[in-house]
Design a protein around this motif. Structure first.
Motif, PDB file in Angstrom:
ATOM      1  N   UNK A   1      67.219  93.707 100.114  1.00  6.84           N
ATOM      2  CA  UNK A   1      68.019  94.031  99.474  1.00  6.84           C
ATOM      3  C   UNK A   1      69.107  92.757  98.938  1.00  6.84           C
ATOM      4  N   UNK A   2      69.620  92.064  98.406  1.00 10.94           N
ATOM      5  CA  UNK A   2      70.305  90.756  98.672  1.00 10.94           C
ATOM      6  C   UNK A   2      72.017  91.590  98.211  1.00 10.94           C
ATOM      7  N   UNK A   3      72.972  90.805  98.711  1.00 10.17           N
ATOM      8  CA  UNK A   3      74.350  91.263  98.647  1.00 10.17           C
ATOM      9  C   UNK A   3      74.668  89.971  97.325  1.00 10.17           C
ATOM     10  N   UNK A   4      74.687  90.886  95.948  1.00  7.04           N
ATOM     11  CA  UNK A   4      74.663  90.979  95.309  1.00  7.04           C
ATOM     12  C   UNK A   4      74.844  91.521  93.871  1.00  7.04           C
ATOM     13  N   UNK A   5      75.632  91.374  92.610  1.00  5.65           N
ATOM     14  CA  UNK A   5      76.353  92.962  91.808  1.00  5.65           C
ATOM     15  C   UNK A   5      75.186  93.965  92.057  1.00  5.65           C
ATOM     16  N   UNK A   6      73.968  93.209  92.077  1.00  5.92           N
ATOM     17  CA  UNK A   6      72.642  93.771  91.468  1.00  5.92           C
ATOM     18  C   UNK A   6      72.080  94.246  92.280  1.00  5.92           C
ATOM     19  N   UNK A   7      72.325  94.401  94.015  1.00  5.68           N
ATOM     20  CA  UNK A   7      72.082  94.862  94.928  1.00  5.68           C
ATOM     21  C   UNK A   7      72.780  96.270  95.551  1.00  5.68           C
ATOM     22  N   UNK A   8      74.380  95.879  94.712  1.00  8.17           N
ATOM     23  CA  UNK A   8      75.294  97.059  94.549  1.00  8.17           C
ATOM     24  C   UNK A   8      75.068  98.176  94.140  1.00  8.17           C
TER      25      UNK A   8
ATOM     26  N   UNK B   1      62.888  96.917  96.123  1.00  8.77           N
ATOM     27  CA  UNK B   1      63.884  97.357  94.889  1.00  8.77           C
ATOM     28  C   UNK B   1      63.921  96.636  93.707  1.00  8.77           C
ATOM     29  N   UNK B   2      64.026  96.848  92.741  1.00 10.49           N
ATOM     30  CA  UNK B   2      64.741  95.419  91.681  1.00 10.49           C
ATOM     31  C   UNK B   2      65.330  96.556  91.263  1.00 10.49           C
TER      32      UNK B   2
END
Length: 305
Positions: A61-68, A10-11
């Motif tokens: 998924x990373x734990x960052x605003x993009x992931x949110x 997912x990007x």
């Protein structure tokens, strides 16, 4: 009920339109960039769910605003359950440039996708059952992809492999694949055949009896090869403004309709139609046809297939 499991990436997509794609070393002025959910795994899961199939997305998924932002986008899709796997890497990102004629160039990061290990992936697929459909692409590492393919085969499920992007030798997976979806460049890389018809037949032959190869051809539609037979699926004539994500729409809708029991050729007719709708709109997920639009295509495909 038969489900579709999509194991992939997912990007966060950043899409910018320009009069044409820049040449090497050239700077062009483009429009204001727009951000939206994307990535081949997420894209295909959304398309499958909109085709009416109960769909499970498994993606790191990373734990960052993009992931949110991606979590929120997936949560809004009816019929889609996302099983996010926490990654220590930042959420993957795609920069997409789109020319006035609809052609695009894409550069994606893959640190989060490549961080996914076999154990986490197979644990998230634990309830995959006989008859379910597993969809994968080339964004994840070779070992985890091969392990998931063997897992799906052992569980009695079906597997659809979309060969984009070809980042490693995918020939090793073909004996575990029921349906392969490749574009013309990918089919050439896999078979050495420059002619799309010969490439489709070669791919179908490599898969074995009863399995299906699809070679996508953009505005020319798609070729379907099965047991030595070749069918041409024409695409409707449309004015393309953005081709980004169209191949994912085709693969996802194809998987979703097959999971719902549609014969593969009729499902492919509808999938080509869905991709043709997507190229008339801007963005990746924002361009995808709705559930109602795909349902109409599926009815039409059943009548004309």
């Amino acid at each position: 009920m038969t489900r579709v499991f999509v194991l992939g990436n997912a990007t966060l997509d950043c899409v910018q339109r320009a009069p044409r794609l820049p040449r090497p070393g050239e700077t062009l002025l483009g429009e204001v960039p727009r951000r939206c959910a994307g990535g081949k795994g997420l894209n295909q899961a959304v398309a499958s769910a909109r085709a009416g199939a109960e769909t499970v997305l498994v993606a790191p998924l990373g734990s960052d605003p993009e992931g949110a932002a991606l979590r929120a986008a997936a949560a809004g899709e009816t019929g889609l359950t996302a099983r996010w796997i926490a990654s220590a890497e930042p959420t993957d990102y795609s920069a997409i440039w789109v020319a006035a004629d609809g052609e695009n160039a894409i550069l994606s990061s893959a640190a989060a996708a490549l961080s996914l290990g076999e154990g986490d992936a197979l644990a998230a697929l634990d309830d995959f059952a006989g008859g379910d459909v597993l969809v994968m692409q080339g964004n994840l590492g070779r070992d985890v992809t091969a392990a998931a393919a063997r897992f799906a085969r052992a569980r009695g499920g079906r597997m659809l492999l979309n060969t984009a992007p070809i980042a490693w030798d995918m020939a090793q997976l073909l004996d575990a694949v029921d349906i392969v979806v490749a574009n013309e460049g990918e089919s050439l890389a896999l078979t050495g055949e420059a002619d799309p018809s010969r490439a489709a037949l070669a791919l179908g032959g490599a898969l074995g009896a009863g399995r299906t190869a699809v070679v996508t051809r953009g505005a020319a539609g798609a070729l379907l090869a099965r047991d030595g037979d070749l069918a041409t699926i024409a695409a409707p004539a449309v004015h393309a403004v953005d081709t980004a994500g169209a191949g994912d729409v085709l693969a996802g809708v194809l998987a979703g309709l097959i999971a719902r029991g549609e014969p593969v050729e009729r499902a492919l007719v509808a999938a080509v139609g869905a991709a043709s709708i997507a190229v008339t709109r801007h963005g990746t997920v924002p361009s995808f046809p709705s559930r109602r639009e795909i349902a109409g295509l599926a009815v039409g495909g059943a009548g004309g297939g």
